[in-house]
Design an enzyme around this catalytic site. Structure first.
Site, PDB file in Angstrom:
ATOM      1  N   ASP A  17      27.955  11.928 -10.587  1.00  0.00           N
ATOM      2  CA  ASP A  17      27.402  13.047 -11.540  1.00  0.00           C
ATOM      3  C   ASP A  17      25.963  13.210 -10.700  1.00  0.00           C
ATOM      4  OD1 ASP A  17      25.365  13.600 -12.750  1.00  0.00           O
ATOM      5  OD2 ASP A  17      26.051  12.203 -14.651  1.00  0.00           O
ATOM      6  N   HIS A  36      17.100  15.033 -19.424  1.00  0.00           N
ATOM      7  CA  HIS A  36      16.511  14.856 -20.633  1.00  0.00           C
ATOM      8  C   HIS A  36      15.745  15.153 -21.341  1.00  0.00           C
ATOM      9  CE1 HIS A  36      19.782  10.605 -19.883  1.00  0.00           C
ATOM     10  NE2 HIS A  36      20.147  11.841 -19.771  1.00  0.00           N
ATOM     11  N   HIS A  86      29.187   7.608 -25.232  1.00  0.00           N
ATOM     12  CA  HIS A  86      28.030   8.320 -25.175  1.00  0.00           C
ATOM     13  C   HIS A  86      28.008  10.007 -26.090  1.00  0.00           C
ATOM     14  CE1 HIS A  86      30.059  11.473 -21.536  1.00  0.00           C
ATOM     15  NE2 HIS A  86      30.245  10.505 -21.188  1.00  0.00           N
ATOM     16  N   HIS A 107      25.932   4.864 -16.110  1.00  0.00           N
ATOM     17  CA  HIS A 107      24.940   5.129 -15.447  1.00  0.00           C
ATOM     18  C   HIS A 107      24.679   4.400 -13.969  1.00  0.00           C
ATOM     19  CE1 HIS A 107      21.806   6.706 -18.317  1.00  0.00           C
ATOM     20  NE2 HIS A 107      23.113   8.264 -17.704  1.00  0.00           N
ATOM     21  N   HIS A 130      22.709  17.197 -23.998  1.00  0.00           N
ATOM     22  CA  HIS A 130      21.353  16.656 -23.801  1.00  0.00           C
ATOM     23  C   HIS A 130      20.980  18.042 -23.866  1.00  0.00           C
ATOM     24  CE1 HIS A 130      20.975  15.883 -19.486  1.00  0.00           C
ATOM     25  NE2 HIS A 130      22.612  15.200 -20.384  1.00  0.00           N
ATOM     26  N   TYR A 187      36.065   6.700 -20.307  1.00  0.00           N
ATOM     27  CA  TYR A 187      36.497   5.798 -19.794  1.00  0.00           C
ATOM     28  C   TYR A 187      37.019   4.381 -19.905  1.00  0.00           C
ATOM     29  CZ  TYR A 187      32.107   8.334 -18.873  1.00  0.00           C
ATOM     30  OH  TYR A 187      31.436   9.819 -18.899  1.00  0.00           O
ATOM     31  N   ASP A 241      22.355  19.300 -13.389  1.00  0.00           N
ATOM     32  CA  ASP A 241      22.714  17.655 -13.727  1.00  0.00           C
ATOM     33  C   ASP A 241      24.201  18.720 -14.135  1.00  0.00           C
ATOM     34  OD1 ASP A 241      23.022  15.420 -15.261  1.00  0.00           O
ATOM     35  OD2 ASP A 241      22.487  16.054 -17.113  1.00  0.00           O
ATOM     36  N   ASP A 301       0.803  -0.932   0.182  1.00  0.00           N
ATOM     37  CA  ASP A 301      -0.005  -0.100   0.242  1.00  0.00           C
ATOM     38  C   ASP A 301       0.623   1.385  -0.037  1.00  0.00           C
ATOM     39  OD1 ASP A 301       0.782  -0.501   2.498  1.00  0.00           O
ATOM     40  OD2 ASP A 301      -0.749  -0.402   3.304  1.00  0.00           O
ATOM     41  N   ARG A 306      34.194  11.974 -16.184  1.00  0.00           N
ATOM     42  CA  ARG A 306      33.476  13.142 -16.542  1.00  0.00           C
ATOM     43  C   ARG A 306      33.333  14.291 -16.139  1.00  0.00           C
ATOM     44  NH1 ARG A 306      29.492   9.857 -17.048  1.00  0.00           N
ATOM     45  NH2 ARG A 306      28.256   9.871 -15.457  1.00  0.00           N
ATOM     46  N   GLU A 338      30.469  17.766 -16.180  1.00  0.00           N
ATOM     47  CA  GLU A 338      29.536  17.701 -16.973  1.00  0.00           C
ATOM     48  C   GLU A 338      28.928  19.306 -16.192  1.00  0.00           C
ATOM     49  OE1 GLU A 338      25.929  15.245 -16.105  1.00  0.00           O
ATOM     50  OE2 GLU A 338      24.810  16.126 -18.104  1.00  0.00           O
ATOM     51  N   GLU A 387      29.110  17.226 -21.305  1.00  0.00           N
ATOM     52  CA  GLU A 387      29.557  16.835 -21.128  1.00  0.00           C
ATOM     53  C   GLU A 387      30.114  15.460 -21.521  1.00  0.00           C
ATOM     54  OE1 GLU A 387      26.659  13.625 -19.108  1.00  0.00           O
ATOM     55  OE2 GLU A 387      25.139  14.774 -19.662  1.00  0.00           O
TER      56      GLU A 387
HETATM   57  N1  GLY Z   1      22.858  12.542 -15.221  1.00  0.00           N
HETATM   58  C1  GLY Z   1      22.850  11.222 -16.802  1.00  0.00           C
HETATM   59  C2  GLY Z   1      23.100  12.831 -17.656  1.00  0.00           C
HETATM   60  O1  GLY Z   1      24.332  12.863 -17.712  1.00  0.00           O
HETATM   61  O2  GLY Z   1      22.636  12.578 -18.592  1.00  0.00           O
HETATM   62 MN    MN Z   2      24.879  14.144 -15.615  1.00  0.00          MN
HETATM   63 MN    MN Z   3      23.987  14.957 -18.397  1.00  0.00          MN
END
Ligand code: GLY
Ligand code: MN
Ligand code: MN
Length: 455
Positions: free
Chosen positions: A277, A378, A367, A260, A371, A405, A288, A59, A423, A425, A401
């Protein structure tokens, strides 16, 4: 239609103006949406349901978060609501949960029909009347703006209503013949941020900056990733952020290479890099941010080399974030910088052009660079126009970003390089002049990071 979920009062220590979304903001957005609907097809109605409630277990529900499109047009955060907009008479009708004394004892106050009207709806009804009223609202309209497929249950309700209109054809009524995704209009609006949205995003960025700075200052060897995650979440909430904009990634050592990574349960060793991140959501807008820093010791030679290469790519990517540029150009710029750098380190061998053409670089940079960012991390908005990457315009917000890796088990590279993941960003607003880095000031150069960390 607001007042229910407007952002919390600004924490006193932030020296910037907070933006409260006023009911006029939402009314203006509905008006702009109605204008666009009327231009495309005057005989049209939009039907936008609130986000569904998801059961977590037994519940207990998952935390409720209103659908971004619905909130963008209403500022109303209650579940089970439905917004109907009519382009001909320019009317906003809101169907809402009824007031319910017993339920409100448990779950808190509901706006109810009167509350919905007070928030700016031209008409409001309890949501149990939707099935009865919707056919009449749809009859003699040509087009329905509705996002098919998001909720099969609601799809059935809408299609059921259209069927009932078809049953009235003998009475001289016509049923809609087109169902069009409202995103085509609405997401273009959301892609270009207004001053009040930008101000909200600045607030989100400032809170996120505090969180990353605290994490750098407090992380020590021997801590677990989840302890660092707790520092981030604590900072978000203390400053009035409703929730993180996405699941925070706190990846140490080899986990920095998992794009991720979500477990956040590993013990952090001295000499490892920690990739964080994480960004808060504030007033329904996301931030982000990724930073990567060494824990307990200075960067190793290889860690620093990779770090500086990613930083160089990121800074060049930001500098290229100008009107007329495309995300594709920014990405290609970063791919070029990173591929050249990796060849320089001997981690890739061969001709740079060929390594890019054959996408060999993807072994280390798999990647995209950017975005859209907004109410959704996103965010919505088309990336292509007529099959071509769209050009940036002032008011758009995106992330830059890049990352590198090197898998911990990649025995094609010397051992000292393995398991390094970096990374970096930031969130960038396109302006008519220099790009504005909303997340500026979060330590980023090697020296800034050294000073900010507890080494
Ligand atoms: N945290 C997801 C991205 O950087 O796109
Ligand atoms: Mn991110
Ligand atoms: Mn991002």
């Amino acid at each position: 239609m607001t007042g229910v979920a407007s952002p919390q009062p600004r924490p006193a220590r932030f020296p910037f103006a907070m933006c409260t979304h006023h009911s006029e903001t939402f009314a203006r957005r509905r008006s702009a949406f109605l204008d666009a609907m009327a231009v495309a097809s005057p005989s049209s109605v939009a039907v936008l349901p609130a986000a569904p409630v998801f059961v977590r277990n037994n519940d207990v529900d998952h935390e409720y978060r209103q659908d971004s499109d619905f909130f963008y047009l209403t500022g109303f955060d209650e579940p089970e609501s439905v917004l109907v907009l009519d382009a001909q008479d320019r009317k906003a009708t809101l169907f809402v949960r009824p007031r319910d004394k017993d339920r409100e004892v448990w779950d808190g106050p509901r706006a109810g029909v009167d509350g919905a009207k007070a928030l700016g709806a031209d008409e409001a009804f309890v949501v149990s009347e939707l099935d009865e009223k919707l056919p009449t609202m749809l009859q003699d309209k040509r087009r329905v703006y509705y996002r098919l497929g998001a909720s099969r249950r609601f799809d059935d309700r809408l299609l059921g209503a259209i069927d009932r209109v078809k049953g009235r054809q003998r009475l001289g009524h016509t049923a809609p013949t087109e169902i069009v995704d409202p995103g085509a209009v609405l997401h273009e609006m959301r892609l270009r941020k207004s001053p009040v949205e930008i101000e909200t995003m600045r607030t989100a960025a400032h809170i996120t900056r505090e969180a990353h700075e605290l994490a750098m200052r407090r992380t020590r060897p021997g801590m677990h990733e989840y302890e660092v995650e707790a520092l981030l979440l604590d900072t978000f909430r203390r400053h009035g952020s409703e929730r993180p904009a996405y699941g925070s990634i706190v990846g140490s050592g080899p986990n920095a290479c998992v794009l991720h990574y979500r477990k956040n349960d590993r013990r952090i060793d001295g000499g490892e890099l920690l990739l964080i991140d994480a960004g808060c959501e504030f007033g329904y807008y996301a931030s982000d941010v990724t930073r990567t820093f060494p824990v307990g010791r200075d960067f190793s030679r290889e860690q620093q080399a990779i770090y500086e290469l990613v930083l160089h790519a990121q800074e060049e990517g930001i500098a290229a974030t100008r009107p007329g540029a495309t995300l594709d150009e920014i990405h290609r710029l970063d791919v070029d910088i990173i591929t050249r750098g990796l060849v320089g380190f001997g981690l890739l061998t061969g001709d740079v052009k060929e390594l890019i053409e054959k996408e060999t670089y993807k072994r280390f940079f798999m990647h995209r660079t950017s975005h859209w960012l907004g109410m959704d991390v996103h965010d919505v908005g088309a990336y292509f126009e007529s099959g071509k990457p769209r050009r940036l315009e002032p008011g758009m917000v995106l992330t830059v970003e890049p990352g590198i890796y090197i898998a911990p088990d990649d025995d094609s590279v010397p051992p000292q390089w393995r398991g390094i993941g970096v990374r970096i960003e930031d969130d960038v607003l396109v302006t008519t002049a220099e790009p504005e880095v909303l997340t500026a000031g979060i330590p980023k150069t090697v020296d800034e990071v050294r000073r900010a960390c507890a080494t």
